[in-house]
Design a protein around this motif. Structure first.
Motif, PDB file in Angstrom:
ATOM      1  N   GLU A  24       0.805  -1.221   0.000  1.00  0.00           N
ATOM      2  CA  GLU A  24       0.000   0.000   0.000  1.00  0.00           C
ATOM      3  C   GLU A  24       0.840   1.274   0.000  1.00  0.00           C
ATOM      4  OE1 GLU A  24      -2.821  -0.204   3.155  1.00  0.00           O
ATOM      5  OE2 GLU A  24      -3.974  -1.818   2.209  1.00  0.00           O
ATOM      6  N   SER A  25       2.048   1.213   0.549  1.00  0.00           N
ATOM      7  CA  SER A  25       2.880   2.430   0.559  1.00  0.00           C
ATOM      8  C   SER A  25       4.335   2.082   0.868  1.00  0.00           C
ATOM      9  CB  SER A  25       2.370   3.440   1.594  1.00  0.00           C
ATOM     10  OG  SER A  25       2.509   2.921   2.901  1.00  0.00           O
TER      11      SER A  25
ATOM     12  N   TYR B 156       8.440   4.336   1.566  1.00  0.00           N
ATOM     13  CA  TYR B 156       9.185   5.596   1.606  1.00  0.00           C
ATOM     14  C   TYR B 156      10.662   5.282   1.497  1.00  0.00           C
ATOM     15  CZ  TYR B 156      11.184  10.009   3.082  1.00  0.00           C
ATOM     16  OH  TYR B 156      11.915  11.156   3.126  1.00  0.00           O
TER      17      TYR B 156
ATOM     18  N   ASN C  89       2.362   5.402  -3.056  1.00  0.00           N
ATOM     19  CA  ASN C  89       1.348   4.449  -2.610  1.00  0.00           C
ATOM     20  C   ASN C  89       1.068   3.421  -3.708  1.00  0.00           C
ATOM     21  OD1 ASN C  89       0.986   5.775  -0.110  1.00  0.00           O
ATOM     22  ND2 ASN C  89      -0.422   7.237  -1.063  1.00  0.00           N
ATOM     23  N   ASN C  90       0.451   2.312  -3.297  1.00  0.00           N
ATOM     24  CA  ASN C  90      -0.024   1.283  -4.219  1.00  0.00           C
ATOM     25  C   ASN C  90       1.078   0.799  -5.160  1.00  0.00           C
ATOM     26  OD1 ASN C  90      -2.572   2.060  -3.125  1.00  0.00           O
ATOM     27  ND2 ASN C  90      -2.780   3.613  -4.710  1.00  0.00           N
TER      28      ASN C  90
ATOM     29  N   HIS D 259       3.714   2.490  -9.357  1.00  0.00           N
ATOM     30  CA  HIS D 259       3.168   3.061  -8.125  1.00  0.00           C
ATOM     31  C   HIS D 259       2.496   4.394  -8.422  1.00  0.00           C
ATOM     32  CE1 HIS D 259       6.453   5.980  -7.935  1.00  0.00           C
ATOM     33  NE2 HIS D 259       7.368   5.022  -7.854  1.00  0.00           N
TER      34      HIS D 259
ATOM     35  N   THR E 255       5.003  10.683  -3.084  1.00  0.00           N
ATOM     36  CA  THR E 255       4.639  11.352  -1.842  1.00  0.00           C
ATOM     37  C   THR E 255       5.891  11.921  -1.175  1.00  0.00           C
ATOM     38  OG1 THR E 255       4.824   9.233  -0.670  1.00  0.00           O
ATOM     39  CG2 THR E 255       2.637   9.888  -1.413  1.00  0.00           C
TER      40      THR E 255
ATOM     41  N   GLY F 262       4.077  12.029   3.884  1.00  0.00           N
ATOM     42  CA  GLY F 262       3.003  11.200   3.345  1.00  0.00           C
ATOM     43  C   GLY F 262       2.073  11.926   2.383  1.00  0.00           C
TER      44      GLY F 262
ATOM     45  N   TYR G 256       1.019  13.946  -1.032  1.00  0.00           N
ATOM     46  CA  TYR G 256       1.448  13.843  -2.427  1.00  0.00           C
ATOM     47  C   TYR G 256       2.238  15.079  -2.840  1.00  0.00           C
ATOM     48  CZ  TYR G 256      -1.449   9.723  -3.045  1.00  0.00           C
ATOM     49  OH  TYR G 256      -1.978   8.452  -2.941  1.00  0.00           O
TER      50      TYR G 256
END
Length: 214
Positions: free
Chosen positions: A135-136, A138, A147-148, A161, A165, A169, A171
């Motif tokens: 799902e995410s 960093y 994300n995704n 993806h 971001t 977190g 965007y």
């Protein structure tokens, strides 16, 4: 007597005109003439659209919106055991295509790797969707996340993806605006938020991924 002189004079006159014409042709062009000739030449500059293997569908969302699905129609339904799906990436065209039996069924706005010295940071070739997805994430080294994510590289370096971001977190709006218009990533393929989520949830491991510049 006049008639006898007329023919030689006419012939000489014609010869003189030919000599002058040839001399003008053989003379080097001046700087001004060369500049005018170059200015009159038609310069054809290729756009992103000229690199796309498929013409954009009429229902492609305009203006581009990274928060919504790329097309206004529903996503294609993928059967659980279906094995005729291929993902086709056009790096210079800023598009990702979902193919069924080599026929396009959906077009997604995308942004691949930046081009440096004529080569994209995204590798080209044939790959496969891997098991790893989430799902995410960093990356502190790049100070960027997304994300995704869905891996299409056996080393999980290159992913599909969402638009990126920030460390908080949120965007990155500046980068998000590049979607579908220009390259911007470090090698992954960016998609809209819903498009990236659909791939993560619906495209099974082992699905072929073809990445080309065009």
């Amino acid at each position: 007597m006049k008639k006898s002189l007329l023919k030689p004079l006419t012939f000489c006159f014609i010869i003189l005109i030919c000599v002058i014409s040839l001399a003008r042709i053989s003379m080097p062009q001046t700087h001004e003439e060369t500049s005018n000739a170059k200015a009159n030449q038609t310069v054809v500059k290729k756009t992103a659209a000229s690199f796309r293997p498929y013409q954009d569908p009429s229902d492609l969302r305009r203006p581009y919106n990274w928060r919504k699905p790329s097309e206004r129609k529903p996503y294609p339904k993928i059967k659980r055991l279906e094995n005729d799906i291929t993902i086709r990436v056009s790096l210079k065209g800023n598009r990702v295509y979902i193919l069924r039996n080599n026929r396009r069924v959906y077009t997604m706005l995308a942004s691949g790797g930046l081009f440096k010295k004529g080569k994209s940071l995204t590798p080209t070739g044939t790959f496969k969707i891997q098991d790893n997805r989430g799902e995410s994430f960093y990356n502190p080294n790049l100070n960027e996340g997304a994300n995704n994510w869905t891996s299409w590289d056996k080393n999980d370096v290159y992913l599909f993806h969402s638009v990126p971001t920030k460390d908080n977190g949120q965007y990155n709006l500046k980068e998000a605006k590049k979607l579908g218009k220009q390259q911007g990533s470090h090698g992954c393929v960016r998609l809209s938020v819903p498009d990236s989520q659909w791939i993560m949830k619906n495209i099974k491991s082992g699905t072929k991924v073809i990445v080309k510049n065009n």
